[in-house]
Design a protein around this motif. Structure first.
Motif, PDB file in Angstrom:
ATOM      1  N   CYS A 153      -9.517   8.173   0.869  1.00  0.00           N
ATOM      2  CA  CYS A 153      -9.955   9.039   1.997  1.00  0.00           C
ATOM      3  C   CYS A 153     -10.894  10.075   1.428  1.00  0.00           C
ATOM      4  CB  CYS A 153      -9.065   9.646   3.017  1.00  0.00           C
ATOM      5  SG  CYS A 153      -8.518   8.553   4.148  1.00  0.00           S
ATOM      6  N   ARG A 154     -10.108  10.994   0.433  1.00  0.00           N
ATOM      7  CA  ARG A 154     -10.611  11.867  -0.124  1.00  0.00           C
ATOM      8  C   ARG A 154     -12.093  11.907  -0.984  1.00  0.00           C
ATOM      9  NH1 ARG A 154      -7.673  16.645  -0.668  1.00  0.00           N
ATOM     10  NH2 ARG A 154      -5.727  16.760  -0.140  1.00  0.00           N
ATOM     11  N   LEU A 155     -12.132  10.550  -1.633  1.00  0.00           N
ATOM     12  CA  LEU A 155     -13.212  10.372  -2.424  1.00  0.00           C
ATOM     13  C   LEU A 155     -14.373   9.907  -1.741  1.00  0.00           C
ATOM     14  CD1 LEU A 155     -11.251   8.245  -5.451  1.00  0.00           C
ATOM     15  CD2 LEU A 155     -12.320  10.682  -5.265  1.00  0.00           C
ATOM     16  N   VAL A 156     -14.118   9.036  -0.712  1.00  0.00           N
ATOM     17  CA  VAL A 156     -14.957   8.360   0.126  1.00  0.00           C
ATOM     18  C   VAL A 156     -15.687   9.554   0.994  1.00  0.00           C
ATOM     19  CG1 VAL A 156     -15.318   7.162   2.490  1.00  0.00           C
ATOM     20  CG2 VAL A 156     -14.369   6.061   0.422  1.00  0.00           C
ATOM     21  N   ALA A 157     -14.822  10.422   1.392  1.00  0.00           N
ATOM     22  CA  ALA A 157     -15.449  11.682   2.091  1.00  0.00           C
ATOM     23  C   ALA A 157     -16.404  12.432   1.350  1.00  0.00           C
ATOM     24  CB  ALA A 157     -14.496  12.470   2.803  1.00  0.00           C
TER      25      ALA A 157
ATOM     26  N   PRO B 213     -20.684   5.738   0.912  1.00  0.00           N
ATOM     27  CA  PRO B 213     -19.476   5.256   0.064  1.00  0.00           C
ATOM     28  C   PRO B 213     -18.360   4.631   1.239  1.00  0.00           C
ATOM     29  CG  PRO B 213     -19.575   7.765  -0.090  1.00  0.00           C
ATOM     30  CD  PRO B 213     -20.719   7.221   0.564  1.00  0.00           C
ATOM     31  N   ALA B 214     -17.712   3.618   0.827  1.00  0.00           N
ATOM     32  CA  ALA B 214     -16.771   2.942   1.990  1.00  0.00           C
ATOM     33  C   ALA B 214     -15.413   2.634   1.131  1.00  0.00           C
ATOM     34  CB  ALA B 214     -17.738   1.787   2.174  1.00  0.00           C
ATOM     35  N   ARG B 215     -15.516   1.868   0.123  1.00  0.00           N
ATOM     36  CA  ARG B 215     -14.234   1.549  -0.471  1.00  0.00           C
ATOM     37  C   ARG B 215     -13.721   1.790  -1.840  1.00  0.00           C
ATOM     38  NH1 ARG B 215     -11.082  -1.686   3.479  1.00  0.00           N
ATOM     39  NH2 ARG B 215     -12.565  -1.651   5.230  1.00  0.00           N
TER      40      ARG B 215
ATOM     41  N   ALA C 204      -1.506  13.044  -8.362  1.00  0.00           N
ATOM     42  CA  ALA C 204      -1.807  14.079  -9.347  1.00  0.00           C
ATOM     43  C   ALA C 204      -3.292  14.268  -8.871  1.00  0.00           C
ATOM     44  CB  ALA C 204      -1.822  13.687 -10.914  1.00  0.00           C
ATOM     45  N   ALA C 205      -4.029  13.164  -8.642  1.00  0.00           N
ATOM     46  CA  ALA C 205      -5.523  13.223  -8.095  1.00  0.00           C
ATOM     47  C   ALA C 205      -5.786  13.963  -7.002  1.00  0.00           C
ATOM     48  CB  ALA C 205      -6.252  11.627  -8.142  1.00  0.00           C
ATOM     49  N   ASN C 206      -4.852  13.753  -5.897  1.00  0.00           N
ATOM     50  CA  ASN C 206      -4.817  14.456  -4.717  1.00  0.00           C
ATOM     51  C   ASN C 206      -4.797  15.830  -4.886  1.00  0.00           C
ATOM     52  OD1 ASN C 206      -5.437  12.394  -2.755  1.00  0.00           O
ATOM     53  ND2 ASN C 206      -3.306  11.690  -3.016  1.00  0.00           N
ATOM     54  N   ALA C 207      -3.743  16.324  -5.719  1.00  0.00           N
ATOM     55  CA  ALA C 207      -3.323  17.661  -6.288  1.00  0.00           C
ATOM     56  C   ALA C 207      -4.619  18.195  -6.579  1.00  0.00           C
ATOM     57  CB  ALA C 207      -2.252  17.701  -6.830  1.00  0.00           C
TER      58      ALA C 207
ATOM     59  N   THR D 259       0.754  -1.261  -0.035  1.00  0.00           N
ATOM     60  CA  THR D 259      -0.050  -0.129  -0.133  1.00  0.00           C
ATOM     61  C   THR D 259       0.858   1.344   0.022  1.00  0.00           C
ATOM     62  OG1 THR D 259      -1.818   1.097   1.171  1.00  0.00           O
ATOM     63  CG2 THR D 259      -0.206   0.163   2.486  1.00  0.00           C
ATOM     64  N   HIS D 260       0.264   2.314  -0.228  1.00  0.00           N
ATOM     65  CA  HIS D 260       1.142   3.548  -0.179  1.00  0.00           C
ATOM     66  C   HIS D 260       0.436   4.754   0.057  1.00  0.00           C
ATOM     67  CE1 HIS D 260      -0.369   4.525  -4.075  1.00  0.00           C
ATOM     68  NE2 HIS D 260       0.229   3.247  -4.533  1.00  0.00           N
ATOM     69  N   ALA D 261       0.967   5.842   0.760  1.00  0.00           N
ATOM     70  CA  ALA D 261       0.333   7.156   1.220  1.00  0.00           C
ATOM     71  C   ALA D 261      -0.699   7.859   0.174  1.00  0.00           C
ATOM     72  CB  ALA D 261       1.215   8.142   1.854  1.00  0.00           C
ATOM     73  N   PRO D 262      -0.296   7.933  -1.390  1.00  0.00           N
ATOM     74  CA  PRO D 262      -1.165   8.888  -2.052  1.00  0.00           C
ATOM     75  C   PRO D 262      -2.253   7.983  -2.487  1.00  0.00           C
ATOM     76  CG  PRO D 262       1.263   8.510  -2.989  1.00  0.00           C
ATOM     77  CD  PRO D 262       1.204   7.557  -1.698  1.00  0.00           C
ATOM     78  N   ALA D 263      -2.309   6.660  -2.443  1.00  0.00           N
ATOM     79  CA  ALA D 263      -3.781   5.867  -2.704  1.00  0.00           C
ATOM     80  C   ALA D 263      -4.539   6.013  -1.564  1.00  0.00           C
ATOM     81  CB  ALA D 263      -3.533   4.528  -2.836  1.00  0.00           C
ATOM     82  N   GLU D 264      -3.915   5.944  -0.193  1.00  0.00           N
ATOM     83  CA  GLU D 264      -4.729   5.888   1.131  1.00  0.00           C
ATOM     84  C   GLU D 264      -5.214   7.394   0.932  1.00  0.00           C
ATOM     85  OE1 GLU D 264      -1.885   4.966   3.973  1.00  0.00           O
ATOM     86  OE2 GLU D 264      -1.581   2.857   2.832  1.00  0.00           O
TER      87      GLU D 264
END
Ligand SMILES: Cc1ncc(COP(=O)(O)O)c(C=O)c1O
Length: 435
Positions: free
Chosen positions: A93-97, A107-109, A317-320, A84-89
């Motif tokens: 989180c952002r998408l679920v929220a 939304p859960a996973r 990129a998606a997080n940014a 696993t890695h931080a950018p995906a985690e």
């Protein structure tokens, strides 16, 4: 139109949705910045369609580029099984929220992939296995007329054949149910009847919320989307929202489902997810769907795993990109674009051959009486505009950062090209064409 002549550089390439023998040579792009595409010959074009609806913050946004440069230094890629890695985690989180929830589901996973079509395949497979894990066999889907969900087998099987993309594969597609969108009482009753008769075979209903994109930029209201949610609940069928085109502000709210207060069981995302910088897709499953997979039995696990899923660069990129949505007034910009497009495209309504002018969020559409499609494209390029009319529509879907004068150049270009077209409107031949 000049047929493509292969140059030494292009002779091994095969372009999408293109008859290679007759289409004009693709334009060589050397850079993309903001709303502009820079061509090798020095011309620049305003990207009026955000490069297939991806570049929502404009091209090559410095904040996304900086995030990519940071990520590149440490972890450009790693496989995602057992690691696993931080950018995906952070992105999950952002998408679920950010996605809508309701009393029955939240939304859960998040399951990652690399393209929209594959996200649709994954959502379909999750829906089938959801029922299997609960002891039922349901392998059919219900999709809508004029819908488009992608070009892979499962995705094209839930795409309306009439959209003109998949005629060559008519016999290869998997048969599913198709219905009219429940825009009125009669169509609502027809959909209810179909679900009544076949509900126990149907794993899920799949819909592009509020706007059917590649099927002709057709809009429906929030009540129609709400009716689909209600009917799915009444008949015990999952609902898949394909937000691949509509997600991330395009229709005026962050997700098109927000506008109807609808929470889907599965949501497909891609396109503008990374701000158009890198390929990435995601399927977000609700808690109720995910629970059916969470067990001590291996056969309940979801057996799917794209090699490049959750690529760290793409996730960064998606997080940014999502950070930009939080920090900058994107949805206000979309509202201003909608108002300006409504105002400035309205004169087209008076032109002979124009049957509708409409706008929703950062999508503006002029619908013609018959398909003229590709024949109008060179006229836009000649005006310094990158606009790709298809079927019977000329549409704009600009980056949300476009300034009013640049948007006016696009709308003026549409008005001029269509006014010239309507003057020489001597029954142009019908053709099938793609976005
Ligand atoms: C609603 C919708 N779903 C799925 C897709 C397929 O996405 P991709 O082209 O990334 O496979 C598209 C592409 O236009 C789309 O608009």
């Amino acid at each position: 139109m000049t047929p493509a002549a292969d140059t030494p550089d292009t002779r091994f390439l095969w372009w999408p949705y293109t008859q290679m023998a007759t289409s004009p040579k693709p334009l060589p792009v050397v850079a993309a910045q903001g709303v502009y595409l820079h061509l090798a010959d020095g011309r620049r074009l305003i990207d009026g369609i955000s490069s297939w609806w991806t570049a929502c913050h404009g091209h090559n946004h410095p904040a996304i580029r900086a995030a990519l440069e940071r990520q590149l230094k440490t972890l450009p890629h790693v496989m995602f099984a057992g690691l696993t890695h931080a950018p995906a985690e952070e992105l999950a989180c952002r998408l679920v929220a950010s996605l809508p929830a309701d009393a029955k589901r939240k939304p859960a996973r998040v399951f990652f992939a690399e393209s929209g079509s594959v996200a649709v395949e994954i959502a379909l497979k999750i829906a089938v296995q959801y029922w299997r894990n609960r002891g039922q066999t349901r392998t059919r889907f219900l999709a809508f007329r004029d819908g488009y969900h992608g070009d892979t087998l499962g995705a094209m099987s839930v795409t309306d054949l009439a959209s003109g993309f998949h005629g060559a594969f008519a016999d290869y597609r998997v048969p599913h149910f198709f219905a009219e969108l429940p825009r009125d009482e009669a169509r609502r009753a027809a959909l209810a009847h179909l679900l009544e008769r076949h509900g126990e075979e149907i794993a899920a209903v799949i819909v592009e919320p509020r706007v059917q994109g590649a099927g002709g930029m057709r809009f429906h209201d929030a009540a129609t989307l709400h009716a689909i949610r209600t009917l799915c609940d009444e008949h015990g069928v999952l609902m898949i929202a394909d937000e691949i085109m509509t997600g991330f502000g395009r229709t005026g709210t962050l997700y098109a489902c927000d506008s109807a207060g609808v929470a889907a069981d599965l949501v497909c995302l891609s396109k503008a997810l990374t701000g158009g910088m890198l390929p990435l897709a995601a399927v977000v499953a609700s808690d109720t769907v995910y629970e059916a997979f969470h067990s001590s039995r291996m056969e309940h696990a979801f057996m799917h795993g794209p090699t490049f899923m959750a690529n760290p660069l793409a996730c960064a990129a998606a997080n940014a990109s999502l950070e930009l949505f939080a920090r900058e007034p994107r949805l206000a910009q979309v509202a201003a674009i909608e108002a300006q497009m409504r105002r400035e495209l309205e004169p087209c309504r008076a032109l002979p051959g124009v049957i509708d002018v409409r706008a929703m969020g950062a999508i503006g559409v002029v619908q013609l009486s018959h398909p003229v499609a590709a024949s109008l494209r060179p006229a836009f390029i000649a005006r310094g505009l990158w606009v790709r009319p298809f079927g019977d529509i000329v549409y704009l879907a600009p980056p949300f950062v476009i300034e009013a004068p640049e948007l006016s150049r696009l709308t003026a270009g549409v008005c001029e090209v269509l006014s010239e077209w309507s003057q020489r409107e001597a029954a142009l031949p019908c053709e099938v064409s793609t976005p």
